[in-house]
Structures are given as structure tokens and as C-alpha cells.
Design a protein around this motif. Structure first.
Motif, PDB file in Angstrom:
ATOM      1  N   THR A  97       0.833  -1.197   0.000  1.00 18.58           N
ATOM      2  CA  THR A  97       0.000   0.000   0.000  1.00 18.58           C
ATOM      3  C   THR A  97       0.867   1.247   0.000  1.00 18.58           C
ATOM      4  O   THR A  97       2.031   1.209   0.436  1.00 18.58           O
ATOM      5  CB  THR A  97      -0.949   0.017   1.219  1.00 18.58           C
ATOM      6  N   HIS A  98       0.307   2.320  -0.513  1.00 16.42           N
ATOM      7  CA  HIS A  98       1.040   3.587  -0.582  1.00 16.42           C
ATOM      8  C   HIS A  98       0.054   4.729  -0.379  1.00 16.42           C
ATOM      9  O   HIS A  98      -0.982   4.795  -1.044  1.00 16.42           O
ATOM     10  CB  HIS A  98       1.728   3.737  -1.944  1.00 16.42           C
TER      11      HIS A  98
ATOM     12  N   PHE B 224       5.069  -1.488  -8.680  1.00 16.11           N
ATOM     13  CA  PHE B 224       3.988  -0.827  -7.952  1.00 16.11           C
ATOM     14  C   PHE B 224       4.195   0.682  -7.878  1.00 16.11           C
ATOM     15  O   PHE B 224       3.278   1.471  -8.138  1.00 16.11           O
ATOM     16  CB  PHE B 224       3.873  -1.427  -6.551  1.00 16.11           C
ATOM     17  N   ALA B 225       5.412   1.119  -7.540  1.00 17.67           N
ATOM     18  CA  ALA B 225       5.690   2.551  -7.405  1.00 17.67           C
ATOM     19  C   ALA B 225       5.457   3.289  -8.724  1.00 17.67           C
ATOM     20  O   ALA B 225       4.954   4.415  -8.734  1.00 17.67           O
ATOM     21  CB  ALA B 225       7.117   2.765  -6.917  1.00 17.67           C
TER      22      ALA B 225
ATOM     23  N   VAL C  50       1.740   3.668  -9.301  1.00 16.24           N
ATOM     24  CA  VAL C  50       1.250   4.779  -8.486  1.00 16.24           C
ATOM     25  C   VAL C  50       1.534   6.107  -9.180  1.00 16.24           C
ATOM     26  O   VAL C  50       0.666   6.989  -9.261  1.00 16.24           O
ATOM     27  CB  VAL C  50       1.894   4.762  -7.085  1.00 16.24           C
ATOM     28  N   ALA C  51       2.747   6.264  -9.702  1.00 15.29           N
ATOM     29  CA  ALA C  51       3.135   7.513 -10.362  1.00 15.29           C
ATOM     30  C   ALA C  51       2.281   7.768 -11.609  1.00 15.29           C
ATOM     31  O   ALA C  51       1.859   8.903 -11.870  1.00 15.29           O
ATOM     32  CB  ALA C  51       4.618   7.464 -10.734  1.00 15.29           C
ATOM     33  N   ILE C  52       1.996   6.712 -12.357  1.00 12.77           N
ATOM     34  CA  ILE C  52       1.200   6.842 -13.584  1.00 12.77           C
ATOM     35  C   ILE C  52      -0.215   7.318 -13.254  1.00 12.77           C
ATOM     36  O   ILE C  52      -0.732   8.275 -13.848  1.00 12.77           O
ATOM     37  CB  ILE C  52       1.141   5.492 -14.334  1.00 12.77           C
ATOM     38  N   VAL C  53      -0.861   6.667 -12.297  1.00 13.97           N
ATOM     39  CA  VAL C  53      -2.243   7.016 -11.948  1.00 13.97           C
ATOM     40  C   VAL C  53      -2.299   8.356 -11.227  1.00 13.97           C
ATOM     41  O   VAL C  53      -3.227   9.141 -11.438  1.00 13.97           O
ATOM     42  CB  VAL C  53      -2.885   5.905 -11.096  1.00 13.97           C
TER      43      VAL C  53
ATOM     44  N   HIS D  86       2.701  -4.154   3.396  1.00 13.94           N
ATOM     45  CA  HIS D  86       3.986  -3.533   3.099  1.00 13.94           C
ATOM     46  C   HIS D  86       3.725  -2.098   2.614  1.00 13.94           C
ATOM     47  O   HIS D  86       3.095  -1.896   1.577  1.00 13.94           O
ATOM     48  CB  HIS D  86       4.737  -4.324   2.030  1.00 13.94           C
ATOM     49  N   CYS D  87       4.186  -1.125   3.377  1.00 14.44           N
ATOM     50  CA  CYS D  87       3.946   0.279   3.044  1.00 14.44           C
ATOM     51  C   CYS D  87       5.121   0.867   2.272  1.00 14.44           C
ATOM     52  O   CYS D  87       6.281   0.609   2.603  1.00 14.44           O
ATOM     53  CB  CYS D  87       3.707   1.088   4.315  1.00 14.44           C
TER      54      CYS D  87
END
Length: 277
Positions: free
Chosen positions: A29-30, A142-143, A146-149, A275-276
Motif C-alpha cells: 500500500t502507498h 507498484f511505485a 502509483v506515479a502513472i495514476v 507492506h507500506c
């Protein structure tokens, strides 16, 4: 309003779906503060060795991508109104963005009522989003997803709520869902008929249904973070008339009793599984 929402208890709760976490092979999660209407991003791989996970009420809308290489798909998922079985494909990797409770992305060509307790194909209601869809499902990091969305959402408006409904959402979250319509009348200065009509039109939920979701999330959050919690105290704090009422409501919304849930959380070391980033 942004600052208020970030200070509300539900912001700390981050609208959990605990059965997703406990049935996943890996869960990440982020929390990204760049978009004020996003609760958090998450990613998990469906284990498949467990029975289908249960979605519980959270008052939120999710944008969920199944990043399967052969048949990727993205869906807009509205909050469940009670415990609801969800089917994930074993071994598939999922990526999602969860909006704050009560908020519905303004860029989706669909009514609030259509989303609630439903799953709709993302490209059916936003066909111009195919490029962002392809970028997300083709990305394995994953990171980077996140950046794309996050960049995609930066230019979008995520709120179609009027000042009145934003005010009511904030108050309900602040009270952990423990508030009556008469109190909302006094707080807002509007009659119950106006509150009911406008809240339903803009969020797809009645104030009562939204309160149930927030109380559900508050109960789950407290159990997750307080191993020695007395359920009688929690029932009182959340405004239930007695402990038996709390137990019945919890089972209806979470698909198990508070005690069984507490045992599952402790056995699965729930918080350690997240996992954060």
C-alpha cells in the motif's frame, strides 16, 4: 475542506478491506498526499488457496486493475452495502486506487447510484482512458503504477459533491459513523428531507448507509490496532444500544463475529502483512 478531511479519523483508518489483505500472497500500500481525494493506492497478488475474500462496507469507490498479461481489465467498484464475496483470479496481480469515503470521481460518466454495490468496466464509462489503462496493466512495478495514476488524476476533478454533502461526509467521518439524522439537521441547518435527497443523489448512498460503512470501518480499525480491546467498550463508543446489537451488526457487515475476526487478525499478523511504500 482538504485539511479537514486529512484530520478526520477516517483518514487514519484508510478504509480497510481486511479480507483482501489476509487472503493475498503479498499486499502493498502507498499513501499519496498529492491528490486530496485519494485515500491510498494498493497492490496485491491473489493467493487462490483461500476461499474468495469478502468485501466489507467502506463508503468508497475503487478503481481496480487486474494486470493479467492475457486478459487485463479495469473496473470501477462501488462500496459494498454489507459483506459481499469477491472473486479474484489466482496468481493475478491487482493494482487499485481507493478514493476517500463519500467521494466519487467526477470524470466517470456514470451516476453515483449506479456505482454503489456494483462493479462497472472502467473503459465502458471512460473509453478515452485506454492509454492510461494500458500503461498501468503493462507496468509491473507498484511505485511506477502509483506515479502513472497519480499523474493521471492530477488533472482530474474527483469531487462532484456540493458544500452541504462535503460538510455531512466530514461530520459523519469525524463521529465514526455514530450520528443520527436529527444531529445532522442541527449541524447543517437543513431539514432531513433535503439532507436525504441531496446525499443520496451525490454519493449514491443514504446517510444511514454511509454511517453504517464508517462505523464498520471504525470497528475494524480499532480491533486491528487494539489487541486487548473490550467489545463492550467498542460497542458503547460507536453508539450501539448494547453489545448484542453490535455483534449482530458486525457479523452482517464483516461476515464474522468480532471475536472471530480478532483471532483471525492476530493469527495472520494482519498489520505485518501490509507492506507500506
Amino acid at each position: 475542506m482538504t485539511g479537514l478531511l486529512r484530520a478526520l479519523p477516517v483518514s487514519g483508518i484508510r478504509s480497510k478491506q481486511p479480507w483482501f489483505v489476509m487472503s493475498a500472497a503479498k499486499y502493498s500500500t502507498h499513501i499519496n498526499s498529492a491528490n486530496p481525494f485519494v485515500s491510498h493506492y494498493y497492490s496485491f497478488e491473489a493467493d487462490g488457496h483461500h476461499q474468495h475474500p469478502i468485501a466489507i462496507p467502506d463508503g468508497c469507490v475503487d478503481l481496480l486493475f487486474d494486470c493479467d498479461q492475457n486478459e487485463p481489465i479495469a473496473q470501477v467498484c462501488g462500496t459494498a452495502l454489507q459483506a459481499k464475496e469477491i472473486q479474484f483470479e489466482r496468481g493475478h496481480r491487482y493494482f487499485g486506487v481507493r478514493f476517500l469515503p463519500g467521494y466519487i470521481p467526477d470524470f466517470l460518466d456514470v451516476s453515483a447510484k449506479e456505482i454503489i454495490d456494483n462493479q462497472i468496466d472502467f473503459l465502458d464509462i471512460m473509453p478515452r482512458a485506454k492509454p492510461i489503462f494500458e500503461q498501468v496493466v503493462e507496468q509491473t512495478d507498484f511505485a511506477k503504477q502509483v506515479a502513472i495514476v497519480s499523474q493521471f488524476l492530477h488533472a482530474k476533478s474527483a469531487s462532484r459533491l456540493s458544500p452541504l454533502t462535503r460538510q455531512l461526509v466530514g461530520k459523519i467521518c469525524q463521529q465514526q459513523g455514530n450520528i443520527q439524522i436529527q444531529q445532522l439537521e442541527r449541524y447543517s441547518g437543513y431539514c432531513s428531507r433535503t439532507i436525504q435527497r441531496q446525499f443520496l443523489a451525490e454519493t449514491g448512498q443514504t446517510p444511514k448507509a454511509f454511517c453504517r460503512a464508517i462505523r464498520c470501518q471504525s470497528a475494524v480499525y480499532n480491533i486491528n490496532h487494539s489487541p486487548q480491546l473490550a467489545f463492550s467498550d467498542l460497542a458503547s463508543e460507536l453508539g450501539f444500544s448494547d453489545q448484542s446489537h453490535f455483534l449482530r451488526e458486525f457479523k452482517k457487515l464483516v461476515s464474522t463475529t468480532p471475536l472471530e475476526y480478532q483471532h483471525r487478525v492476530q493469527h495472520k499478523t494482519y498489520l505485518e502483512r501490509i507492506h507500506c511504500y
